[in-house]
Structures are given as structure tokens and as C-alpha cells.
Design an enzyme around this catalytic site. Structure first.
Site, PDB file in Angstrom:
ATOM      1  N   GLY A  59     -23.865 -13.434  22.036  1.00 43.76           N
ATOM      2  CA  GLY A  59     -24.067 -11.991  22.133  1.00 43.76           C
ATOM      3  C   GLY A  59     -25.236 -11.426  21.375  1.00 43.76           C
ATOM      4  CB  THR A  80     -25.543 -13.451  16.664  1.00 44.75           C
ATOM      5  OG1 THR A  80     -24.477 -12.678  16.131  1.00 44.75           O
ATOM      6  CG2 THR A  80     -26.169 -14.282  15.562  1.00 44.75           C
ATOM      7  NE  ARG A 137      -9.393  -7.302  24.606  1.00 36.39           N
ATOM      8  CZ  ARG A 137      -8.155  -6.821  24.613  1.00 36.39           C
ATOM      9  NH1 ARG A 137      -7.174  -7.560  25.122  1.00 36.39           N
ATOM     10  NH2 ARG A 137      -7.893  -5.632  24.133  1.00 36.39           N
ATOM     11  CG  ASP A 169     -13.555 -11.503  15.308  1.00 39.29           C
ATOM     12  OD1 ASP A 169     -13.415 -12.201  16.324  1.00 39.29           O
ATOM     13  OD2 ASP A 169     -14.609 -11.444  14.654  1.00 39.29           O
ATOM     14  CE  LYS A 172      -6.096 -29.181  10.892  1.00 39.48           C
ATOM     15  NZ  LYS A 172      -5.013 -28.985  11.869  1.00 39.48           N
ATOM     16  CE1 TYR A 208     -12.156  -6.293 -24.338  1.00 39.94           C
ATOM     17  CE2 TYR A 208     -14.413  -7.109 -24.582  1.00 39.94           C
ATOM     18  CZ  TYR A 208     -13.420  -6.193 -24.902  1.00 39.94           C
ATOM     19  OH  TYR A 208     -13.682  -5.180 -25.781  1.00 39.94           O
ATOM     20  CG  HIS A 211      -3.403   3.192 -26.851  1.00 36.23           C
ATOM     21  ND1 HIS A 211      -4.467   2.363 -26.552  1.00 36.23           N
ATOM     22  CD2 HIS A 211      -3.555   3.536 -28.149  1.00 36.23           C
ATOM     23  CE1 HIS A 211      -5.217   2.204 -27.627  1.00 36.23           C
ATOM     24  NE2 HIS A 211      -4.693   2.901 -28.608  1.00 36.23           N
ATOM     25  NE  ARG A 254      15.673  10.277 -22.311  1.00 34.42           N
ATOM     26  CZ  ARG A 254      16.157   9.087 -21.956  1.00 34.42           C
ATOM     27  NH1 ARG A 254      17.374   8.754 -22.318  1.00 34.42           N
ATOM     28  NH2 ARG A 254      15.451   8.250 -21.251  1.00 34.42           N
ATOM     29  CG  ASP A 291      22.140  12.202 -29.942  1.00 31.64           C
ATOM     30  OD1 ASP A 291      21.905  12.518 -28.758  1.00 31.64           O
ATOM     31  OD2 ASP A 291      22.146  11.005 -30.336  1.00 31.64           O
TER      32      ASP A 291
END
Length: 501
Positions: free
Chosen positions: A31, A33, A60, A120, A132, A208, A267, A424, A455
Site C-alpha cells: 500500500g 508504504t 482488509r 489492525d 515467534k 529514582y 506527603h 479516630r 469519645d
């Protein structure tokens, strides 16, 4: 040698083709390319001359052929394989240079037909086949590898380690590509499979991680567009691991609180938050909440930083100042401080919907905490409209404070954030002890979870707290309600728990 070139990203492809041609490599292409290489005057064979079959179905099917995959997949050291391809007239393909349709870009079109057409098929098939059989076939998927490939071919420096590296990159690409497609169909159907896939693309190596002994990198989840996708560092040093980690909750909270919100964070937990009459007023109120902890912290501003605010901010060291924008003179003032990072953020972008936490061999995925707080008054004393506004403000802040968490606020300004306590009541105690001279009279209190005992109410009364918001749900809720009624404190059950561990 023969090379098959079929790329969507055509960066450097003509130069690669010329280099391969100069080394005596026969070129086959498809195509667009093929056209680009041929137009550059490079000798190249069109794919249908190899497959003996034209492209069909609007492209396709063009490389899905035994003349392509047989030439890629046969094992060069197998007599049976060699005999088979020779008998069938299949010629070897020793180098495969492929990258894939721009499915990610197609998603932006919102056009279902265009999206599907950009899945694709032939590209990933060739990539996987070549990877592979990497012992015999070089698979190149990244234009950045073209120069190294040519250099190695010239110097006969192709070893197994190099082949394995290219195969690793190839499978990483196809896995990433398929993860985006899978997520598209999950969103489309509203369903999830038993396999959860994410594809992350590396943006940069970081110096880091949390500590100098830890390696780290920044990756982008390209499928979603979150707040930090819009982050643009316009001044200062490169961002660190901890910078990104702290910036994220700061901008999320500033977005949730809306215009004029200023969040000071240290933090991972807010130390001062306010929504004032303007950006300067908000910053001063956030600063005053904890003028010690804000030093060296992160400030996120849901608005434009003006000159007056910039002058005040420049009086202390801040790691990061993130805002919608900076007035020109304000930017000049803040840019005089070399060590501060100035970041522009688009607060109009939606927050992402999921949180991921990687454990030691397990992964936790949850929806983000977007639970809406209700206002269920459970005491004899009723909160005023102003109290309710402050309660809901404080409850939004408490979602971002490490559990067990308590936030005390007044006038949409935090007076204390108690974070990360095993109890809490200790979280409230930490606020009281940290600011012994502070006047909490008439303030409100928000808790990230229910009170198991009365409390916390007892201490809140001692501090002068007038109204409390908590989820409710304890088997001893009535103890806390009775204590509030005893002291004339109004209490609201929000029905939403906001743990942040």
C-alpha cells in the site's frame, strides 16, 4: 535476504529502505508504504507479486497469505520446513518491519465504523509471526531501532540477544495495542471479562522512586485522559516520583472543590484547604491552616494565580505550584525561584474512574470514591445552612486525608487535618495538640467513618465544635447522638464512608 516493510508510522522508512537496499536486501512492501518507497526511487516489490493475489475487501486482506506467513514462520534449521516452502514456492522473509494502524487516534473520531476499520489484523499477525520465529527473522516495530538495525547488519552483529530484544518489543506492542481494543469494547458493552487489560506507554525514566535506592519510570495510560495528562511543567526541574504521587491528590481535591479552591498537601495528605472569595484569600486561608507543614509541599490552585498571590507564595519554599494558569507577571515572580516546579493543569478534564493498586502478586482495582454525601440530620439541634456548607466542604476534604481521618473546618477553610491514626479520636487529638492556641469555637468536624464510641464527640465539645458529619452505621450510633444532644451539637449522617488507606 528479503525484508517486508509495511508501516503506518512512516518515520524514517525511506532511509531504512535505502539502507537495506544498499546492503543487498530485497524489499517487499504494501500500500502506502510501497508507494512512498517506490516514489523515493528505491527498488521495491509490491506485496501482490509475492502473494499472487490482489488486496481484497478494501485492504482488509493483503498480507494474510501463506506466501507471507510461510516465508516468515518456517524454521530454517528444519529439513521438513525447508522442503515444504521450497515445494510450494514460498520464499523466505528474513526481516519484518511493521507498525500498526492508529486505533488510538481513531477513538478520537467517535465514529464506530472508523474505529472498527482501524483494528489492525494483518499487522499484528505479521508481528507475532516474526517474533515467534525470532531466531530466524528480525522483527522491527519501532522506528527508533532502524539505525541500530542497519548498523548491526553492516557489521554482521546480529546475535540471539538482539533478536530476543526485538521480539520483546514486538509482543509488548501487540499486547498494548490489544489492551486498548479490549477496553474499547468493555466501555461499549458495559461488560467486563475475567481478564482485565491495561496498556501503559513509557513517558520517561525518573531519577529514582520514593527513595534513591528504588528505580522508577513514568507511564501514561493512553486510553483515558485524566487530570495529569494535561499537566505542563512550565518552569523548574523535572518532576520526581514523589512529585507526581503528591500532585495527583492535590489536583483531584482542587477539582472536586471547584473554582477558587486552594489545596496545600504534604506527603499524600492535605495540610491546608480553603475556598475563599478569590485566589489570594483562598491561599492565605490554606496557608494559615498549617504554615509549618506547607513548607516544601504541593499547592494546587483551581484558578489563575495573580501577582499578589505569587508574591505571597514566593515567601516560602514550595515543591510544586499547580494552577489553571499564571498571570504573566506572577509567572515572572515565581520563576525567580529555581527549585519550584510550576505546572499548568486543565481542571475541566474529567477525573478517571478507577484506582489500581499493585500488591505482591495481586492487583486491587476499585472505582474512585465519587460517593455523594447526604445530609441526614439525626440530632435535636439542627445545623444552619452555613453549617451544612462547611460540613460538605470538610467531608470532601476528608476523602483525601489518610484514614483514620478527621477534618475540622470553618468558613470553607480547614482548621486542622488529622491523618493516618489508628484511632479516630487520636486523629482529632492530633489536631487539638498540634494547634493548642487555635480557636475551634463554632467550627465543624468531618469524619471519614462512623464513631464506634462517643469519645470523639466528647473531645469535639471540649474544642467548641458546633456540628459534625459522619457516615453513621455503628451499632453504637445512639451513644454519639445522645452525646451531641447533651451538648447541643448538631450531627449529620452522610451515609458515605471515605476511607483512604
Amino acid at each position: 535476504m528479503r525484508a517486508l516493510l509495511s508501516v503506518t508510522d512512516k518515520t524514517g522508512i525511506v532511509e531504512l529502505a535505502r539502507g537495506l537496499e544498499s546492503l543487498g536486501v530485497e524489499l517487499v512492501s504494501t500500500g502506502g508504504t510501497y508507494k512512498q518507497i517506490a516514489d523515493a526511487g528505491v527498488d521495491v516489490i509490491e506485496i501482490d507479486k509475492i502473494t499472487n493475489f490482489p488486496e481484497i475487501l478494501e485492504g482488509r486482506v493483503k498480507t494474510l497469505s501463506p506466501y507471507v506467513h510461510g516465508g516468515i514462520l518456517y524454521k530454517r534449521d528444519s529439513e521438513e520446513h525447508v522442503h515444504t516452502v521450497e515445494e510450494l514456492g514460498i520464499k523466505p522473509i528474513d526481516i519484518v518491519v511493521v507498525n500498526l494502524y492508529e486505533f488510538q487516534k481513531a477513538l478520537e473520531s467517535k465514529d464506530p465504523d472508523n474505529i472498527i476499520e482501524n483494528i489492525d489484523i494483518g499487522g499484528p499477525s505479521m508481528v507475532r509471526s516474526a517474533a515467534k520465529n525470532h531466531k530466524d527473522v528480525l522483527i522491527v516495530t519501532d522506528p527508533e531501532d532502524y539505525e541500530d538495525l542497519l548498523d548491526r547488519l553492516k557489521n554482521n552483529n546480529i546475535d540471539l540477544a538482539y533478536r530476543q530484544k526485538l521480539a520483546m518489543k514486538a509482543y509488548s506492542l501487540t499486547a498494548y495495542y490489544d489492551s486498548i481494543i479490549a477496553r474499547y469494547f468493555q466501555d461499549l458493552t458495559g461488560e467486563e471479562a475475567n481478564y482485565k487489560t491495561y496498556g501503559f506507554k513509557k513517558e520517561e525514566e525518573l531519577r529514582y522512586g520514593e527513595n534513591p535506592g528504588q528505580g522508577a519510570a513514568l507511564y501514561n495510560d493512553t486510553y483515558v485522559k485524566g487530570l495529569l495528562d494535561t499537566a505542563e511543567v512550565i518552569h523548574g526541574k523535572k518532576m520526581s516520583y514523589n512529585n507526581y504521587n503528591d500532585l495527583n491528590p492535590a489536583v483531584e481535591l482542587a477539582k472536586e472543590l471547584g473554582d477558587r479552591a486552594v489545596v496545600a498537601l504534604k506527603h499524600q495528605s492535605p495540610c491546608g484547604v480553603a475556598v475563599g472569595s478569590d485566589i489570594y484569600d483562598s491561599y492565605i486561608k490554606a496557608y494559615e491552616c498549617d504554615s509549618q507543614s506547607i513548607f516544601g509541599g504541593i499547592v494546587a490552585v483551581n484558578g489563575v494565580i495573580d501577582v499578589k498571590t505569587a508574591q505571597k507564595m514566593s515567601e516560602i519554599f514550595l515543591e510544586i505550584i499547580a494552577a489553571r494558569d499564571f498571570e504573566e507577571e506572577a509567572l515572572e515572580i515565581l520563576s525567580k525561584k529555581k527549585n519550584v516546579r510550576l505546572v499548568k493543569i486543565d481542571f475541566d478534564v474529567d477525573s478517571v474512574k478507577e484506582e489500581i493498586r499493585y500488591l505482591n502478586g495481586k492487583v486491587l482495582i476499585q472505582e474512585k470514591d465519587f460517593a455523594e454525601d447526604e445530609v441526614n440530620i439525626v440530632t435535636e439541634t439542627k445545623p444552619s445552612d452555613e453549617d451544612i456548607a462547611d460540613l460538605l466542604f470538610a467531608q470532601k476534604v476528608v476523602k483525601y486525608v489518610k484514614s483514620n481521618a478527621i477534618v475540622v473546618a470553618k468558613g470553607k477553610k480547614t482548621l486542622g487535618c488529622g491523618a493516618g491514626q489508628q484511632s479516630r479520636v487520636w486523629a482529632l487529638e492530633s489536631i487539638k495538640d498540634h494547634f493548642p492556641e487555635r480557636d475551634f469555637e463554632g467550627a465543624v468536624l468531618a469524619s471519614d467513618a462512623f464513631f464506634p464510641f462517643s469519645d470523639t464527640v466528647e473531645m469535639a465539645n471540649d474544642m467548641g465544635i458546633k456540628s459534625i458529619i459522619e457516615p453513621g452505621g455503628s451499632i453504637r450510633d445512639q451513644d454519639s447522638i445522645d452525646a451531641c444532644n447533651k451538648y447541643g451539637i448538631s450531627m449529620v449522617f452522610s451515609k458515605a464512608r471515605h476511607f483512604k488507606h
